[in-house]
Design an enzyme around this catalytic site. Structure first.
Site, mmCIF file in Angstrom:
data_model
loop_
_atom_site.group_PDB
_atom_site.id
_atom_site.type_symbol
_atom_site.label_atom_id
_atom_site.label_comp_id
_atom_site.label_asym_id
_atom_site.label_seq_id
_atom_site.Cartn_x
_atom_site.Cartn_y
_atom_site.Cartn_z
ATOM 1 N NE ARG A 251 -4.172 -1.644 0.126
ATOM 2 C CZ ARG A 251 -4.215 -2.768 -0.581
ATOM 3 N NH1 ARG A 251 -3.171 -3.109 -1.339
ATOM 4 N NH2 ARG A 251 -5.278 -3.540 -0.548
ATOM 5 C CD GLU A 279 -3.806 2.325 -5.690
ATOM 6 O OE1 GLU A 279 -2.632 2.618 -5.411
ATOM 7 O OE2 GLU A 279 -4.243 1.189 -5.569
ATOM 8 C CG HIS A 298 -3.229 -1.684 -7.088
ATOM 9 N ND1 HIS A 298 -3.821 -1.060 -6.017
ATOM 10 C CD2 HIS A 298 -2.940 -2.943 -6.661
ATOM 11 C CE1 HIS A 298 -3.895 -1.893 -4.983
ATOM 12 N NE2 HIS A 298 -3.369 -3.042 -5.353
#
Length: 340
Positions: A251, A279, A298
């Protein structure tokens, strides 16, 4: 868990997920295992349609994935027969609540299956980092001519390079397994791993500061918790040797990104980042253009045909439930405080 007949199963997940998760063979298998309609997908258990409300009232099992509704006491009131949740993804923290544990609902997830592609991505990143692939590719593009690569890459290579693993999670442990065939020295930092555990894993247990100071490559596999926020802060990033590579597939919040940006802009460190904080970086973020950064959106976790591995694992667990057997990979509430 004993079941005298095939359980009633309700699929509960975000829009568009089931279509990617289930191939025809999965729907056929689900039809064999369950007595409910595999075509009915519950996108919002908090405000269910009449058809979903009826199915929820009869459901023995919720088959969940990304985007599942949190199972609050109010939602669970609509599911008096519910005995299990089978999650066809990794973390269950976003939808499994204390009310589930208070009801004695059994929970399992496909976290072990989802760990595999993340570990494979990490292995590739480690080996490519050791060979200086990113920086040599950038130089090749810049020069577009022959060059004395041997001189410039004299310190490259993966022989006895030191790799630091932060977190002996499912993914971290799988990375350790994948690294065993290579001539690397592997350090591990995890506050929950004892010296005996580390010996069994074949790694050297190391304090985080020492790991940062000794590692040519550091890869992060710790969970996102209050205690791990900015685990790698400016002070620890400064401990990394010049030219070291930092890999993050966990993360973004585990790294102080502003401190990391300063190190990357200076050219002192390199990074492979599959996650960031936020993100999606702002459009003007240097991460998109820095030559010493490999930035991916991601993708290390399951995607494409890898989703079918999650479905297979979840259906295996559903089959165990239908046969009256305990889950092979249950989620225990006591472990959630220090896991993803």
């Amino acid at each position: 868990m004993r079941s005298a007949q095939r359980p009633a199963v309700l699929l509960a997940m975000g829009p568009g997920i089931a279509e990617r998760l289930f191939a025809d063979r999965h729907r056929d298998r689900l039809t064999t295992l369950a007595r409910s309609d595999p075509r009915l997908i519950a996108h919002d258990l908090a405000a269910p349609t009449p058809a979903v409300a009826a199915a929820l009232a009869e459901a023995d099992v919720l088959f969940t994935c990304w985007g599942a509704t949190p199972l609050t006491p109010k939602v669970l009131e609509r599911a008096p027969r519910l005995r299990a949740v089978v999650h066809a993804a990794g973390s269950v923290k976003h939808h499994i609540t204390d009310a589930c544990w208070e009801r004695g609902i059994a929970v399992t997830s496909a976290a072990a299956a989802n760990a595999l592609p993340v570990a494979e991505y990490t292995l590739a990143a480690i080996l490519l980092a050791g060979k200086y692939v990113l920086r040599s590719a950038q130089r090749y593009e810049e020069l577009r001519a022959g060059y004395d690569w041997r001189r410039e890459l004299d310190s490259a290579g993966n022989y006895r390079r030191t790799v630091g693993i932060v977190g002996a999670s499912r993914i971290g442990r799988r990375v350790l397994e994948l690294l065993r065939p290579f001539d690397l020295q592997v350090l591990l930092h995890d506050p929950y791993v004892t010296a005996a555990d580390a010996a069994a894993l074949g790694v050297v247990p190391t304090g985080l500061d020492e790991l940062c100071g000794r590692s040519d490559i550091v890869t992060i596999h710790a969970p996102q918790l209050p205690a791990t926020h900015h685990l790698l802060d400016a002070r620890r990033l400064a401990l990394l040797p010049d030219g070291a590579t930092l890999i993050n597939t966990a993360r973004g919040s585990l790294i102080d990104e502003q401190a990391l940006l300063a190190e990357l802009v200076s050219g002192r460190l390199h990074a492979v980042l599959d996650v960031t904080d936020p993100e999606v970086p702002p459009a003007d973020s240097p991460l998109y253009t820095l030559p010493n950064v490999l930035l991916t959106p991601h993708i290390a976790g399951s995607l494409g045909n890898e989703l079918h591995r999650l479905t297979d694992r979840a259906l295996d667990e559903l089959e165990r439930f239908a046969a009256g057997l305990p889950f092979a990979d249950p989620v225990h509430p006591g472990t959630l405080n220090h896991s993803a």
